[in-house]
Design a protein around this motif. Structure first.
Motif, PDB file in Angstrom:
ATOM      1  N   LEU A   1       5.321  41.142 106.991  1.00  0.00           N
ATOM      2  CA  LEU A   1       4.262  42.133 106.829  1.00  0.00           C
ATOM      3  C   LEU A   1       3.967  42.453 105.373  1.00  0.00           C
ATOM      4  N   SER A   2       2.688  42.602 105.087  1.00  0.00           N
ATOM      5  CA  SER A   2       2.262  43.074 103.775  1.00  0.00           C
ATOM      6  C   SER A   2       2.120  44.586 103.842  1.00  0.00           C
ATOM      7  N   GLY A   3       1.859  45.210 102.718  1.00  0.00           N
ATOM      8  CA  GLY A   3       1.640  46.653 102.702  1.00  0.00           C
ATOM      9  C   GLY A   3       0.465  47.055 103.582  1.00  0.00           C
ATOM     10  N   LEU A   4      -0.604  46.266 103.561  1.00  0.00           N
ATOM     11  CA  LEU A   4      -1.772  46.553 104.386  1.00  0.00           C
ATOM     12  C   LEU A   4      -1.435  46.448 105.868  1.00  0.00           C
ATOM     13  N   ASP A   5      -0.639  45.454 106.229  1.00  0.00           N
ATOM     14  CA  ASP A   5      -0.218  45.306 107.621  1.00  0.00           C
ATOM     15  C   ASP A   5       0.560  46.532 108.083  1.00  0.00           C
ATOM     16  N   PHE A   6       1.392  47.071 107.194  1.00  0.00           N
ATOM     17  CA  PHE A   6       2.184  48.245 107.544  1.00  0.00           C
ATOM     18  C   PHE A   6       1.263  49.425 107.864  1.00  0.00           C
ATOM     19  N   TYR A   7       0.182  49.596 107.092  1.00  0.00           N
ATOM     20  CA  TYR A   7      -0.778  50.667 107.377  1.00  0.00           C
ATOM     21  C   TYR A   7      -1.435  50.473 108.737  1.00  0.00           C
TER      22      TYR A   7
ATOM     23  N   ILE B   1      -0.122  49.106 111.313  1.00  0.00           N
ATOM     24  CA  ILE B   1       0.846  49.441 112.366  1.00  0.00           C
ATOM     25  C   ILE B   1       0.766  50.913 112.704  1.00  0.00           C
ATOM     26  N   LEU B   2       0.624  51.752 111.704  1.00  0.00           N
ATOM     27  CA  LEU B   2       0.565  53.190 111.955  1.00  0.00           C
ATOM     28  C   LEU B   2      -0.701  53.572 112.710  1.00  0.00           C
ATOM     29  N   GLY B   3      -1.752  52.797 112.578  1.00  0.00           N
ATOM     30  CA  GLY B   3      -2.965  53.067 113.330  1.00  0.00           C
ATOM     31  C   GLY B   3      -3.690  54.302 112.829  1.00  0.00           C
ATOM     32  N   ALA B   4      -4.255  55.055 113.762  1.00  0.00           N
ATOM     33  CA  ALA B   4      -5.107  56.190 113.416  1.00  0.00           C
ATOM     34  C   ALA B   4      -4.321  57.437 113.039  1.00  0.00           C
ATOM     35  N   THR B   5      -3.041  57.478 113.365  1.00  0.00           N
ATOM     36  CA  THR B   5      -2.264  58.678 113.074  1.00  0.00           C
ATOM     37  C   THR B   5      -0.840  58.340 112.645  1.00  0.00           C
ATOM     38  N   THR B   6      -0.291  59.168 111.799  1.00  0.00           N
ATOM     39  CA  THR B   6       1.112  59.022 111.412  1.00  0.00           C
ATOM     40  C   THR B   6       2.020  59.799 112.359  1.00  0.00           C
ATOM     41  N   GLU B   7       1.433  60.518 113.283  1.00  0.00           N
ATOM     42  CA  GLU B   7       2.209  61.292 114.259  1.00  0.00           C
ATOM     43  C   GLU B   7       2.640  60.365 115.397  1.00  0.00           C
ATOM     44  N   ARG B   8       3.501  59.437 115.040  1.00  0.00           N
ATOM     45  CA  ARG B   8       3.975  58.432 115.985  1.00  0.00           C
ATOM     46  C   ARG B   8       5.383  58.028 115.619  1.00  0.00           C
ATOM     47  N   VAL B   9       5.984  57.197 116.450  1.00  0.00           N
ATOM     48  CA  VAL B   9       7.352  56.740 116.205  1.00  0.00           C
ATOM     49  C   VAL B   9       7.347  55.230 115.963  1.00  0.00           C
ATOM     50  N   LEU B  10       8.057  54.814 114.924  1.00  0.00           N
ATOM     51  CA  LEU B  10       8.306  53.400 114.689  1.00  0.00           C
ATOM     52  C   LEU B  10       9.744  53.128 115.089  1.00  0.00           C
ATOM     53  N   ILE B  11       9.937  52.148 115.948  1.00  0.00           N
ATOM     54  CA  ILE B  11      11.271  51.776 116.408  1.00  0.00           C
ATOM     55  C   ILE B  11      11.600  50.409 115.823  1.00  0.00           C
ATOM     56  N   PHE B  12      12.655  50.360 115.039  1.00  0.00           N
ATOM     57  CA  PHE B  12      13.084  49.111 114.419  1.00  0.00           C
ATOM     58  C   PHE B  12      14.291  48.568 115.173  1.00  0.00           C
ATOM     59  N   THR B  13      14.166  47.339 115.674  1.00  0.00           N
ATOM     60  CA  THR B  13      15.271  46.684 116.366  1.00  0.00           C
ATOM     61  C   THR B  13      15.966  45.715 115.419  1.00  0.00           C
ATOM     62  N   LYS B  14      17.123  45.240 115.844  1.00  0.00           N
ATOM     63  CA  LYS B  14      17.916  44.277 115.055  1.00  0.00           C
ATOM     64  C   LYS B  14      18.220  44.820 113.654  1.00  0.00           C
ATOM     65  N   VAL B  15      18.565  46.082 113.607  1.00  0.00           N
ATOM     66  CA  VAL B  15      18.845  46.756 112.344  1.00  0.00           C
ATOM     67  C   VAL B  15      20.313  46.586 111.998  1.00  0.00           C
ATOM     68  N   GLY B  16      20.589  46.292 110.730  1.00  0.00           N
ATOM     69  CA  GLY B  16      21.968  46.190 110.249  1.00  0.00           C
ATOM     70  C   GLY B  16      22.560  47.569 110.015  1.00  0.00           C
ATOM     71  N   MET B  17      22.034  48.264 108.997  1.00  0.00           N
ATOM     72  CA  MET B  17      22.518  49.611 108.688  1.00  0.00           C
ATOM     73  C   MET B  17      21.387  50.609 108.465  1.00  0.00           C
ATOM     74  N   GLY B  18      20.149  50.152 108.506  1.00  0.00           N
ATOM     75  CA  GLY B  18      19.012  51.056 108.436  1.00  0.00           C
ATOM     76  C   GLY B  18      18.417  51.279 107.063  1.00  0.00           C
ATOM     77  N   ARG B  19      19.006  50.703 106.044  1.00  0.00           N
ATOM     78  CA  ARG B  19      18.500  50.928 104.689  1.00  0.00           C
ATOM     79  C   ARG B  19      17.129  50.278 104.487  1.00  0.00           C
ATOM     80  N   SER B  20      16.975  49.021 104.866  1.00  0.00           N
ATOM     81  CA  SER B  20      15.724  48.291 104.603  1.00  0.00           C
ATOM     82  C   SER B  20      14.500  48.954 105.231  1.00  0.00           C
ATOM     83  N   PRO B  21      14.529  49.316 106.514  1.00  0.00           N
ATOM     84  CA  PRO B  21      13.334  49.969 107.073  1.00  0.00           C
ATOM     85  C   PRO B  21      12.988  51.269 106.358  1.00  0.00           C
TER      86      PRO B  21
END
Length: 126
Positions: A43-49, A51-71
């Protein structure tokens, strides 16, 4: 289709809050489940935007996480931030991930669901 409280989402996905923020009672209006490794690679920075769509009042769930620092570092450098982030996979969450979530007033959760494929089924029923 209707707003769901962050606390109800955590309960539904066998999660617990790792940050103590006011947002635990916030209404959320959607979710996105992301493979954390693929997200970092593709993902690029634009792709990340997008993902959030029309609102930031949402939840992002990250799977296959090692320790959570990168996300959390990726979210920290982003202009737009989700209200809630859930990590799936780690046994121990990096203290820096928790600190970054607190700094940005993001509800950070840890899910103990055994199967990452279950997120969509569970959340679509809320």
């Amino acid at each position: 289709k209707t707003p769901v409280k962050a606390s109800a989402i955590l309960e539904a996905i066998s999660g617990k809050a790792l940050t103590d923020v006011e947002g635990i009672n916030a209404n959320l209006y959607g979710y996105t489940v992301l493979d954390s490794i693929n997200t970092i690679y593709t993902l690029s920075g634009l792709d990340f935007y997008r993902i959030l769509g029309a609102t930031t009042e949402r939840v992002l769930i990250f799977t296959k996480v090692g320790m959570g620092r990168s996300p959390m570092v990726a979210i920290r450098v982003s202009q737009l931030k989700p209200r809630m982030v859930v990590l799936h996979g780690p046994k121990v969450v990096d203290p820096l991930a928790i600190q970054l979530a607190q700094k940005d007033k993001i509800v950070l959760g840890l899910s103990t669901l055994s199967d990452e494929q279950s997120f969509g089924d569970i959340l679509s029923k809320l």
